[in-house]
Design an enzyme around this catalytic site. Structure first.
Site, PDB file in Angstrom:
ATOM      1  N   HIS A  77       0.832  -1.205   0.000  1.00  0.00           N
ATOM      2  CA  HIS A  77       0.000   0.000   0.000  1.00  0.00           C
ATOM      3  C   HIS A  77       0.866   1.255   0.000  1.00  0.00           C
ATOM      4  O   HIS A  77       1.690   1.433   0.915  1.00  0.00           O
ATOM      5  CB  HIS A  77      -0.891  -0.030   1.251  1.00  0.00           C
ATOM      6  CG  HIS A  77      -1.901   1.080   1.305  1.00  0.00           C
ATOM      7  ND1 HIS A  77      -2.153   1.780   2.451  1.00  0.00           N
ATOM      8  CD2 HIS A  77      -2.720   1.605   0.363  1.00  0.00           C
ATOM      9  CE1 HIS A  77      -3.098   2.686   2.212  1.00  0.00           C
ATOM     10  NE2 HIS A  77      -3.456   2.596   0.964  1.00  0.00           N
ATOM     11  N   HIS A 101      -0.689  11.270  -1.740  1.00  0.00           N
ATOM     12  CA  HIS A 101      -2.002  10.854  -1.254  1.00  0.00           C
ATOM     13  C   HIS A 101      -2.896  12.037  -0.923  1.00  0.00           C
ATOM     14  O   HIS A 101      -4.057  12.092  -1.325  1.00  0.00           O
ATOM     15  CB  HIS A 101      -1.843   9.968  -0.013  1.00  0.00           C
ATOM     16  CG  HIS A 101      -3.146   9.498   0.544  1.00  0.00           C
ATOM     17  ND1 HIS A 101      -3.880  10.241   1.454  1.00  0.00           N
ATOM     18  CD2 HIS A 101      -3.872   8.384   0.305  1.00  0.00           C
ATOM     19  CE1 HIS A 101      -4.987   9.589   1.758  1.00  0.00           C
ATOM     20  NE2 HIS A 101      -5.021   8.461   1.078  1.00  0.00           N
TER      21      HIS A 101
END
Ligand code: G3P
Ligand code: MG
Length: 241
Positions: free
Chosen positions: A12, A54
């Protein structure tokens, strides 16, 4: 049907439990830990360069501040995206182009999550598609996923042959119907919304099921045993053990 090459364990944001997220160094660390496939987040700098990031703002992961959408790539290039790992060498947020080059160099696979800043959904998707088309030369294509339906729709229009993943963190929706409506080839769901007993129902749809973010080894094993295709984890070393 397009070959997706999805392994049981996907790192991730690279492997954000082990190394700086969404960085070249973090991706190298993930591969050094045996990861063969990574998920990353892609968005546009203020001047339209596709970078890995992100958040909509720079503060959490870099030593910069402000909105990514208002910051030019020349400024972003001077930031340190490894600041949360003091032992890691400083490095800027990478371009998607440089990341795709690294992934191909190590023979890995990649899920590009298109994470547009508000108002830049179609523009971001188009830039990601353009980058993949220009740079990617391997037979198994990147998986393009997004929570944003306009981004997925743009990918379908511009590059119908690139596989798309339907991302959802909403518990009470018909994921399969939504994914099919957007022509998606995978379901990428928040693990807490998917009781293991529901996995056979979801996989019966024929869509590979990917769950994020699974950081408990026992949960990962249970999901994989139940038929989940891949777990996306911050700790690929622990979850694989
Ligand atoms: O792609 C799976 C996962 O990364 C989605 O959530 O917020 O970690 O990007 P987030
Ligand atoms: Mg993500």
């Amino acid at each position: 049907m397009v070959e997706l090459g999805l392994p049981p364990i996907i790192g991730h944001r690279g492997a954000r439990g082990l190394a700086p997220e969404n960085t070249l160094g973090g991706l190298r660390a993930a591969f050094a830990h045996g990861v063969r496939y990574v998920e990353i987040d892609a968005k546009l700098s203020g001047d339209g360069v596709v970078i890995l990031m992100h958040d909509e703002t720079l503060e959490r992961t870099t030593d910069g501040s402000g909105l990514v959408a208002k910051t030019s790539y020349s400024v972003i290039q001077g930031l340190n995206a490894a600041k949360n790992f003091p032992d890691a060498p400083a490095e800027p947020p990478p371009t998607l182009e440089s990341v795709l080059a690294l992934i191909q160099e190590v023979g890995g696979g990649i899920n590009i999550e298109i994470k547009p800043c508000p108002g830049r959904e179609r523009e971001t998707a188009a830039a990601v598609v353009e980058t993949v088309r220009r740079v990617w030369r391997q037979p198994i294509p990147p998986l393009l996923s997004s929570f944003d339906h306009a981004a997925l729709d743009t990918c379908r229009t511009l590059a119908p042959n690139l596989p798309r993943g339907y991302l959802s963190e909403v518990a009470d929706e018909d994921w399969v119907a939504h994914a099919r409506a957007l022509g998606c080839t995978t379901l990428n769901l928040l693990w807490k919304n998917v009781p293991p007993a529901q996995v056979p129902h979801l996989t019966a749809s024929g869509l590979p099921l990917l769950l994020w973010t699974v950081n408990e080894p026992e949960a990962a094993r249970a999901f994989l045993a139940a038929g989940v295709t891949s777990v996306i984890t911050d700790y690929p070393d622990i979850v694989r053990a």
